[in-house]
Scaffold this motif. Structure first.
Motif, PDB file in Angstrom:
ATOM      1  N   ASP A   1       0.959  -1.054   0.182  1.00  0.00           N
ATOM      2  CA  ASP A   1       0.201  -0.133   0.202  1.00  0.00           C
ATOM      3  C   ASP A   1       1.094   1.320  -0.037  1.00  0.00           C
ATOM      4  O   ASP A   1       2.353   1.273   0.155  1.00  0.00           O
TER       5      ASP A   1
ATOM      6  N   ASP B   1      -4.033   1.881  -1.636  1.00  0.00           N
ATOM      7  CA  ASP B   1      -3.922   3.137  -1.018  1.00  0.00           C
ATOM      8  C   ASP B   1      -3.704   3.199   0.592  1.00  0.00           C
ATOM      9  O   ASP B   1      -2.830   2.823   1.081  1.00  0.00           O
ATOM     10  N   ASP B   2      -4.999   1.721   1.666  1.00  0.00           N
ATOM     11  CA  ASP B   2      -4.297   1.322   2.301  1.00  0.00           C
ATOM     12  C   ASP B   2      -5.034   0.086   3.205  1.00  0.00           C
ATOM     13  O   ASP B   2      -4.900  -0.265   2.039  1.00  0.00           O
TER      14      ASP B   2
ATOM     15  N   SER C   1       1.550   3.418   2.441  1.00  0.00           N
ATOM     16  CA  SER C   1       2.316   3.756   3.563  1.00  0.00           C
ATOM     17  C   SER C   1       3.666   3.435   3.157  1.00  0.00           C
ATOM     18  O   SER C   1       4.187   3.024   4.003  1.00  0.00           O
TER      19      SER C   1
END
Length: 200
Positions: free
Chosen positions: A138, A173-174, A140
């Motif tokens: 992801d 995305d996360d 992050s």
């Protein structure tokens, strides 16, 4: 086929969704994915001197990546190191130099590894870029592996940029849970979008 994923999924649920989606992928689509990934080797995200070491891996089954990636890196003048799974319980990976597809043999768990005696785990410290397999990643920098922890143990003391290689739908995305022992990646490589910096 895209993996059906949601932010609330546990690691085990996400692994199963990704593996099911990969298993259903047609050979034609997988070949196209691998060809696109190999093309991105001509546009690496960092400058690397001729003759430098790049660490990569040999894809297994429907895992994204192929020996075409390795061949492009060699053709560009890089030395390519591949992981060798050590005997016993999960530990830091050992390494071997890639010398062509014919110099690979099936070893532990049927994984293809370079023939000959392995290099010590510290050989990875000479790498200037490290491509690692993943079931997901992801923005992050969280990477979803298979759960044994070989790569987390190996990458814990590495300074070189680390790239997780995934299919387009596996770049989230996360939503990938991380523990204190999980090592984040610096880049994510997908066939459709190439290299994306993460964790910044």
């Amino acid at each position: 086929m895209a993996a059906e994923t949601t932010p609330s999924q546990s690691k085990s649920e996400l692994r199963r969704a990704v593996l099911d989606a990969r298993t259903s992928m047609s050979p034609f689509v997988l070949a196209q994915v691998n060809a696109e990934l190999a093309e991105w080797m001509y546009r690496l995200p960092v400058d690397i001197a001729d003759g430098a070491i790049v660490a990569a891996y040999v894809a297994s089954g429907s895992e994204p990546g192929s020996t075409a990636i390795l061949d492009v890196l060699v053709d560009r003048g890089f030395t390519v190191l591949l992981p060798v799974v050590p005997p016993g319980d999960p530990a830091r990976l050992q390494w071997g130099e890639y010398r062509g597809e014919m110099a690979l043999e099936a070893r532990r768990w049927g994984l293809l590894e370079p023939t000959g005696p392995p290099l010590r785990p510290d050989a990875i410290h000479r790498a200037r870029l490290i491509l690692v397999p993943a079931l997901g990643a992801d923005r992050s920098g969280a990477r979803l592996g298979r759960g044994a922890g070989y790569y987390d143990r190996t990458l814990a003391t590495i300074d070189a940029p680390v790239v997780a290689v995934v299919n387009d739908a596996e770049f989230l995305d996360d939503g990938i849970e991380q523990s204190e022992h999980d090592v984040p990646v610096d880049w994510v490589l997908t066939p459709g979008s190439g290299f994306t910096a993460v964790g910044v």
